[in-house]
Scaffold this motif. Structure first.
Motif, mmCIF file in Angstrom:
data_model
loop_
_atom_site.group_PDB
_atom_site.id
_atom_site.type_symbol
_atom_site.label_atom_id
_atom_site.label_comp_id
_atom_site.label_asym_id
_atom_site.label_seq_id
_atom_site.Cartn_x
_atom_site.Cartn_y
_atom_site.Cartn_z
ATOM 1 N N UNK A 65 11.007 -10.818 -53.052
ATOM 2 C CA UNK A 65 10.458 -11.624 -52.194
ATOM 3 C C UNK A 65 9.228 -12.177 -51.072
ATOM 4 N N UNK A 66 8.096 -12.606 -50.979
ATOM 5 C CA UNK A 66 7.265 -12.178 -50.428
ATOM 6 C C UNK A 66 7.948 -12.768 -48.709
ATOM 7 N N UNK A 67 8.770 -14.210 -49.005
ATOM 8 C CA UNK A 67 9.063 -15.136 -47.959
ATOM 9 C C UNK A 67 10.556 -13.927 -46.666
ATOM 10 N N UNK A 68 10.789 -13.192 -47.976
ATOM 11 C CA UNK A 68 12.019 -12.449 -47.402
ATOM 12 C C UNK A 68 11.075 -11.438 -45.851
ATOM 13 N N UNK A 90 15.334 -10.796 -65.677
ATOM 14 C CA UNK A 90 15.207 -9.729 -64.875
ATOM 15 C C UNK A 90 16.660 -9.515 -63.815
ATOM 16 N N UNK A 91 18.159 -8.999 -63.854
ATOM 17 C CA UNK A 91 18.741 -9.298 -62.019
ATOM 18 C C UNK A 91 18.990 -7.908 -62.222
ATOM 19 N N UNK A 92 18.692 -7.686 -60.691
ATOM 20 C CA UNK A 92 18.989 -6.807 -59.494
ATOM 21 C C UNK A 92 19.996 -7.362 -59.131
ATOM 22 N N UNK A 111 12.019 -15.172 -57.242
ATOM 23 C CA UNK A 111 12.822 -15.262 -57.512
ATOM 24 C C UNK A 111 13.812 -16.542 -56.976
ATOM 25 N N UNK A 112 15.110 -15.557 -57.370
ATOM 26 C CA UNK A 112 16.737 -16.341 -57.423
ATOM 27 C C UNK A 112 17.505 -15.957 -57.429
ATOM 28 N N UNK A 113 17.933 -16.227 -55.988
ATOM 29 C CA UNK A 113 19.385 -14.894 -54.681
ATOM 30 C C UNK A 113 20.650 -15.305 -56.175
ATOM 31 N N UNK A 114 21.742 -14.323 -56.425
ATOM 32 C CA UNK A 114 22.686 -14.401 -57.271
ATOM 33 C C UNK A 114 23.586 -15.645 -56.054
ATOM 34 N N UNK A 154 7.791 -14.880 -53.897
ATOM 35 C CA UNK A 154 8.574 -15.921 -54.148
ATOM 36 C C UNK A 154 10.147 -16.593 -54.214
ATOM 37 N N UNK A 155 11.398 -16.419 -53.549
ATOM 38 C CA UNK A 155 12.046 -17.069 -53.514
ATOM 39 C C UNK A 155 11.949 -18.454 -53.366
ATOM 40 N N UNK A 156 10.583 -18.972 -53.430
ATOM 41 C CA UNK A 156 10.676 -20.963 -53.196
ATOM 42 C C UNK A 156 10.404 -21.743 -54.086
ATOM 43 N N UNK A 157 10.603 -22.589 -55.218
ATOM 44 C CA UNK A 157 10.654 -23.537 -55.916
ATOM 45 C C UNK A 157 11.454 -24.789 -55.743
ATOM 46 N N UNK A 158 11.398 -25.699 -57.021
ATOM 47 C CA UNK A 158 11.140 -27.189 -56.778
ATOM 48 C C UNK A 158 11.711 -27.725 -57.874
#
Length: 360
Positions: A353-356, A173-175, A204-207, A53-57
């Motif tokens: 990401x799964x949360x997409x 990796x940068x997509x 994942x993290x958004x660019x 996912x793109x979820x993190x803390x």
């Protein structure tokens, strides 16, 4: 007959109501504290990520963290900080309570040794080029992906053509096609002949888009990538919306087109209730053939096709007796599928990401 019909309709409505309740509140919450395994002290600046996912803390000075809006179902937390051994914890997330996860991190022993170079530069370069193609894929999206730290990758090849890859830290990796930076941890990467065994843990993290036009383009390309994907199919299968989403599926006796016997299938033929109301158990006798009518095959596609159609067609077989599918189309098991056709063509360059969610 009238009473029987009413009873069947009522039963259908009741079963669907359970699914609708699950869909309407399908997010959970995780809190916890990360400490040093030696001193017991809370650790600040620890990265806590939800796999896929793109979820993190990031933990505060006391070692505490909080994750909200976590998709329900089986999830894996990955916990990392410089100087400590990477740790993970499996969590079955539901929306009925806050989940508390406390973890201890072991300090990493740093050994200083002389650097040893084996093999030759030409061999490494050849192996690396093959690895990149296998990892990212051969799609237009993959061509816009870049590995930023290739020095962390260890490659091992043999005279028989096998190739194994490992890494003691995440590959970055940068997509630029989809607008994500992806941290990739290799669980298994083993190519032997035409068979590739690949299992990755991703975060994942958004660019940051350079302008509004790029932001809009990423949104469009993410949606196009999701539609017809394996996760799109599995999510549609769980929610019994295959026909509405453009999928048809068949049981096939063989991947040999000349010998294959094809039989149409419905959701009830392959799914049974899962461990929770958010999950289903997926079972197959042999091979599953899936056609997606929402898109034709790209010109650059070069794998297995089915004659008589230009649509995206994929074949699926299970590596285990059954596979647990979460409501969002993600799965629990380690390396659950063998894919052929279009889904085998799609690799990390197409992963979201799964949360997409593509929205309506």
């Amino acid at each position: 007959m009238y009473r029987t019909l009413v009873a069947r309709i009522l039963l259908l409505l009741l079963s669907n109501s359970v699914l609708l309740i699950a869909q309407s509140s399908n997010l959970g919450r995780i809190v916890g504290r990360i400490t040093d395994a030696t001193t017991g002290q809370g650790l600040g600046f620890v990265n806590v990520r939800v796999d896929g996912t793109s979820l993190g803390a990031v933990t505060n000075e006391a070692g505490k963290f909080e994750l909200n809006s976590v998709p329900v179902g089986a999830r894996t937390l990955f916990v990392s900080r410089v100087g400590y051994v990477l740790s993970s914890r499996n969590v079955m997330v539901d929306n009925s309570r806050t989940h508390n996860v406390d973890l201890q991190l072991e300090p990493k022993t740093i050994e200083v040794a002389a650097t040893e170079i084996t093999g030759n530069a030409a061999e490494w370069k050849s192996n690396y080029a093959e690895f990149v193609k296998l990892l990212l894929g051969n799609t237009p999206n993959a061509s816009k992906c870049t590995i930023l730290n290739p020095e962390v990758i260890s490659l091992h090849s043999s005279s028989t053509g096998s190739l194994q890859a490992t890494s003691d830290q995440p590959i970055r990796v940068e997509n630029q096609a989809l607008g994500y930076a992806i941290d990739v941890s290799i669980e298994r990467f083993d190519r032997d002949g035409n068979r590739l065994m690949m299992w990755l843990r991703t975060s994942f993290s958004e660019l940051v888009p350079p302008n509004v036009a790029q932001s809009r383009l990423w949104k469009v390309q993410r949606r196009q990538t999701f539609l017809g994907s394996l996760r799109h199919f599995l999510r549609s299968l769980v929610h019994d919306t295959l026909e509405d989403e453009g999928f048809t599926m068949f049981a096939v006796s063989s991947l040999d087109r000349a010998e294959a016997i094809r039989r149409g299938l419905q959701q009830s033929n392959v799914l049974t209730p899962g461990p929770s109301i958010y999950q289903k158990s997926f079972k197959l006798d042999r091979y599953l053939e899936v056609e997606y009518a929402g898109a034709d095959l790209p010109e650059s596609y070069d794998l297995r096709r089915r004659s008589g159609t230009k649509h995206q067609v994929s074949w699926l077989e299970l590596n285990t007796t059954s596979v647990t599918i979460n409501a969002d189309g993600s799965v629990d098991e380690f390396m659950p599928f063998v894919t052929h056709g279009f889904w085998a063509w799609e690799r990390l360059g197409e992963q979201l990401p799964v949360d997409y969610s593509p929205g309506p």
